[in-house]
Design a protein around this motif. Sequence first.
Motif, mmCIF file in Angstrom:
data_model
loop_
_atom_site.group_PDB
_atom_site.id
_atom_site.type_symbol
_atom_site.label_atom_id
_atom_site.label_comp_id
_atom_site.label_asym_id
_atom_site.label_seq_id
_atom_site.Cartn_x
_atom_site.Cartn_y
_atom_site.Cartn_z
ATOM 1 N N ALA A 1 -7.770 -120.793 67.671
ATOM 2 C CA ALA A 1 -6.363 -120.391 67.532
ATOM 3 C C ALA A 1 -5.448 -121.472 68.091
ATOM 4 O O ALA A 1 -5.791 -122.166 69.061
ATOM 5 N N PRO A 2 -4.244 -121.648 67.508
ATOM 6 C CA PRO A 2 -3.282 -122.614 68.043
ATOM 7 C C PRO A 2 -2.908 -122.287 69.487
ATOM 8 O O PRO A 2 -3.035 -121.147 69.940
ATOM 9 N N ARG A 3 -2.449 -123.291 70.225
ATOM 10 C CA ARG A 3 -2.122 -123.127 71.635
ATOM 11 C C ARG A 3 -1.121 -122.003 71.871
ATOM 12 O O ARG A 3 -1.236 -121.242 72.831
ATOM 13 N N LEU A 4 -0.120 -121.904 71.012
ATOM 14 C CA LEU A 4 0.881 -120.855 71.189
ATOM 15 C C LEU A 4 0.238 -119.475 71.107
ATOM 16 O O LEU A 4 0.558 -118.580 71.910
ATOM 17 N N VAL A 5 -0.665 -119.295 70.156
ATOM 18 C CA VAL A 5 -1.358 -118.014 70.016
ATOM 19 C C VAL A 5 -2.196 -117.725 71.264
ATOM 20 O O VAL A 5 -2.246 -116.591 71.744
ATOM 21 N N GLN A 6 -2.821 -118.758 71.809
ATOM 22 C CA GLN A 6 -3.597 -118.581 73.032
ATOM 23 C C GLN A 6 -2.700 -118.186 74.200
ATOM 24 O O GLN A 6 -3.040 -117.288 74.982
ATOM 25 N N ARG A 7 -1.554 -118.853 74.306
ATOM 26 C CA ARG A 7 -0.664 -118.616 75.462
ATOM 27 C C ARG A 7 -0.097 -117.207 75.471
ATOM 28 O O ARG A 7 0.159 -116.650 76.537
ATOM 29 N N ILE A 8 0.116 -116.612 74.308
ATOM 30 C CA ILE A 8 0.690 -115.260 74.282
ATOM 31 C C ILE A 8 -0.404 -114.183 74.297
ATOM 32 O O ILE A 8 -0.124 -113.000 74.129
ATOM 33 N N GLY A 9 -1.648 -114.609 74.508
ATOM 34 C CA GLY A 9 -2.730 -113.649 74.659
ATOM 35 C C GLY A 9 -3.244 -113.045 73.379
ATOM 36 O O GLY A 9 -3.833 -111.964 73.389
ATOM 37 N N CYS A 10 -3.070 -113.735 72.244
ATOM 38 C CA CYS A 10 -3.476 -113.162 70.957
ATOM 39 C C CYS A 10 -4.588 -113.953 70.272
ATOM 40 O O CYS A 10 -4.759 -113.863 69.051
ATOM 41 N N GLU A 11 -5.344 -114.718 71.046
ATOM 42 C CA GLU A 11 -6.443 -115.460 70.430
ATOM 43 C C GLU A 11 -7.456 -114.514 69.791
ATOM 44 O O GLU A 11 -8.030 -114.807 68.735
ATOM 45 N N TRP A 12 -7.642 -113.356 70.419
ATOM 46 C CA TRP A 12 -8.581 -112.368 69.863
ATOM 47 C C TRP A 12 -8.134 -111.914 68.471
ATOM 48 O O TRP A 12 -8.965 -111.718 67.571
ATOM 49 N N LEU A 13 -6.810 -111.762 68.286
ATOM 50 C CA LEU A 13 -6.290 -111.314 66.996
ATOM 51 C C LEU A 13 -6.490 -112.396 65.943
ATOM 52 O O LEU A 13 -6.832 -112.101 64.784
#
Length: 285
Positions: free
Chosen positions: A212-224
Amino acid sequence: MVSSRPPSSPSLTHVDGWAINVATMDDAVAGILRALGERRSVCVHTLNLDHLLKLRLDEDFRDAYRRADLVTADGWPIVAMARRKGTRLRRTTGADMIRPLARAAAAQGAGIYLFGSTPESLSGAATALRADIPDLVVAGIEAPRFGFDPSSPAAEAAIERIAASGARIVFVALGAPKQEIFAARAAARCNGVAFVSIGAGLDFISGVQHRAPRLVQRIGCEWLWRLCHNPQALAGRYGRCALLLARLALSEGRRPAATSTPDATTGNRRGTRVPRTGRARPSSA
């Protein structure tokens, strides 16, 4: 080849009864390098909801966690539950530790070993890491056969090869619980070697999987992100994780929040499974 390993670092907090003793990525890297500087082997696990589910069912996995030297918080739910108890942690995944540790190994002239995943992924990851870190020494790469048993004679032979390679940091990419069981066993058999469980970390570096992109990781949505890209494989797993999270949230909501005072008497090795007042341990735990 049997190593001598002192008690692990004091725990900072517990989530579902399992100790976490590393607060940040920098702390994880520093702890690993400190152990290697002292010629101690170290076993590193990254706790997440999927692990909590598996820990309730697998005695070998529980034993591997009891023998861990360093345990980080992998996943925003783990971080959130720790923070509710007053302990501020930062999400620290195995995948995120690969490059910092590889750079540190190169700076010290120490070799790394890539174990697990597939030949394609290992070769691609080794090439990518060497391109980013020209001085990096890759002492070995090894993809076990399908169905690899981390407690088998084949695993013992692999540990012997790792020890003979001279590698100081081994990235273990077998998936849970195999990688943690293998890492704990190998750390007990080697001197001055770090075994770091990294899941799909080498697949990300090689490009076999896209993270997942860094932004997605930072907002806690890597699982999604991962669920959207691989729903068949992950829907059931994440559904079970969501149910466990709900149960833990309800259970913790009935108790007063704990302080963040480190428990200097409780490490992750030998007897770290902490009984939860008013709750029975999971079956077979």
